[in-house]
Design a protein around this motif. Structure first.
Motif, PDB file in Angstrom:
ATOM      1  N   UNK A 183       0.855  -0.984   0.031  1.00  0.00           N
ATOM      2  CA  UNK A 183      -0.016  -0.009  -0.200  1.00  0.00           C
ATOM      3  C   UNK A 183       0.904   1.314   0.040  1.00  0.00           C
ATOM      4  N   UNK A 184       1.971   1.094   0.985  1.00  0.00           N
ATOM      5  CA  UNK A 184       2.833   2.511   0.900  1.00  0.00           C
ATOM      6  C   UNK A 184       3.559   2.597  -0.423  1.00  0.00           C
ATOM      7  N   UNK A 185       3.960   1.499  -1.087  1.00  0.00           N
ATOM      8  CA  UNK A 185       4.788   1.509  -2.232  1.00  0.00           C
ATOM      9  C   UNK A 185       4.024   2.174  -3.265  1.00  0.00           C
ATOM     10  N   UNK A 186       2.764   1.672  -3.412  1.00  0.00           N
ATOM     11  CA  UNK A 186       1.938   2.045  -4.604  1.00  0.00           C
ATOM     12  C   UNK A 186       1.522   3.700  -4.381  1.00  0.00           C
ATOM     13  N   UNK A 222      11.262  -2.106  -4.149  1.00  0.00           N
ATOM     14  CA  UNK A 222      10.715  -3.146  -2.884  1.00  0.00           C
ATOM     15  C   UNK A 222       9.545  -3.769  -3.472  1.00  0.00           C
ATOM     16  N   UNK A 223       8.576  -3.405  -4.271  1.00  0.00           N
ATOM     17  CA  UNK A 223       7.382  -3.971  -4.689  1.00  0.00           C
ATOM     18  C   UNK A 223       7.990  -5.324  -5.690  1.00  0.00           C
ATOM     19  N   UNK A 224       9.052  -5.103  -6.432  1.00  0.00           N
ATOM     20  CA  UNK A 224       9.638  -6.414  -7.191  1.00  0.00           C
ATOM     21  C   UNK A 224       9.980  -7.360  -6.209  1.00  0.00           C
ATOM     22  N   UNK A 279       1.914 -10.493 -12.692  1.00  0.00           N
ATOM     23  CA  UNK A 279       0.678  -9.867 -13.325  1.00  0.00           C
ATOM     24  C   UNK A 279       0.461  -8.758 -12.325  1.00  0.00           C
ATOM     25  N   UNK A 280       0.508  -8.919 -11.140  1.00  0.00           N
ATOM     26  CA  UNK A 280       0.366  -7.763 -10.154  1.00  0.00           C
ATOM     27  C   UNK A 280       0.914  -6.835 -10.280  1.00  0.00           C
ATOM     28  N   UNK A 281       2.372  -6.765 -10.647  1.00  0.00           N
ATOM     29  CA  UNK A 281       3.142  -5.603 -11.121  1.00  0.00           C
ATOM     30  C   UNK A 281       2.605  -4.965 -12.100  1.00  0.00           C
ATOM     31  N   UNK A 282       2.246  -5.654 -13.224  1.00  0.00           N
ATOM     32  CA  UNK A 282       1.688  -5.119 -14.398  1.00  0.00           C
ATOM     33  C   UNK A 282       0.485  -4.405 -14.032  1.00  0.00           C
ATOM     34  N   UNK A 331      10.491  -3.201 -12.012  1.00  0.00           N
ATOM     35  CA  UNK A 331       9.430  -4.380 -11.816  1.00  0.00           C
ATOM     36  C   UNK A 331      10.039  -5.683 -12.349  1.00  0.00           C
ATOM     37  N   UNK A 332      10.851  -5.427 -13.353  1.00  0.00           N
ATOM     38  CA  UNK A 332      11.215  -6.744 -14.094  1.00  0.00           C
ATOM     39  C   UNK A 332      10.604  -7.125 -15.364  1.00  0.00           C
ATOM     40  N   UNK A 333       9.569  -5.996 -15.806  1.00  0.00           N
ATOM     41  CA  UNK A 333       8.589  -6.422 -17.079  1.00  0.00           C
ATOM     42  C   UNK A 333       9.337  -6.192 -18.249  1.00  0.00           C
TER      43      UNK A 333
END
Length: 235
Positions: free
Chosen positions: A39-42, A98-100, A108-111, A142-144
């Motif tokens: 939540x914080x990172x987003x 951090x998210x990655x 898919x969540x990162x996308x 994110x590594x996408x």
């Protein structure tokens, strides 16, 4: 299943504390919305995106709030954290990393997050070069794949009529079976039911519906073009 917006209950209490808490090497169990670090990172990524073009506008916060909905009663805390984070773009790379680190096994969540950020960037009617650079860097962190970024960019900003391959994420010289497999895979991932199953807000479901429509349109265009080429070759 709890509504996705329930994760804002935790971030409401987090806003007055450090915004770079806990990390781990695997995806935490449960809905990401129940993870304060997510939540914080987003929130920070959305706020810092608003500053990327040099001026954070109210429309961008409204778009952020529409995509990443807050629980009733926690809007004030969310806005305070957002206002703090949007003072500068500095530090956005750390939040993306951090998210990655936490959700690298859930691409898919990162996308989905990057998809939402594209929506925020476009909310004022213009996506600047600085915003695109920000989004592209987030996608990298994110590594996408670059093709995933190009597909999202095409979905939100419009793809050239002769470049449906960007949306499907395949090269123009890919074989028919590879194109069909990519279409099926992308459509499966983008299906609105998947967004609902992940507990995402209604606005994300609408984004998924638009993405699915773009994917189907791209596949239809490729088929028409290839059929025309085949007919011309047989003539």
């Amino acid at each position: 299943m709890k509504p996705a917006s329930s994760f804002w209950r935790k971030i409401a209490g987090l806003a007055a504390r450090k915004v770079d808490e806990a990390e781990c090497d695997v995806c935490p169990p449960g809905l990401p919305g129940e993870d304060p670090a997510f939540s914080t990172a987003v929130t920070a990524l959305g706020a810092k995106l608003a500053k990327a073009d040099g001026e954070a506008q109210a429309a961008e916060y409204d778009a952020f709030h529409a995509i990443f909905q807050a629980e009733p009663g926690s809007e004030g805390a969310i806005r305070r954290l957002y206002q703090l984070a949007r003072q500068t773009t500095r530090g956005f790379e750390g939040y993306a990393r951090r998210l990655r680190k936490r959700y690298g096994a859930c691409p898919q969540l990162l996308e989905d997050v990057l998809d939402g950020l594209f929506h925020i960037a476009a909310s004022d009617g213009v996506v600047t070069a600085d915003e695109l650079a920000y989004l592209e860097r987030v996608g990298e962190l994110f590594g996408l794949s670059p093709l995933t970024f190009r597909r999202l960019k095409a979905t939100h900003l419009g793809a050239a009529n002769d470049d449906p391959y960007v949306i499907l994420g395949v090269a123009p010289d890919a074989g028919d079976e590879a194109v069909r497999a990519a279409w099926r895979s992308q459509l499966s991932e983008a299906h609105p039911d998947r967004a609902r199953a992940r507990g995402l807000p209604a606005e994300f479901v609408e984004v998924a519906e638009a993405k699915a429509s773009a994917i189907n349109a791209a596949f239809s265009t490729i088929r028409r073009e290839r059929d025309a080429i085949a007919r011309a070759g047989a003539a």
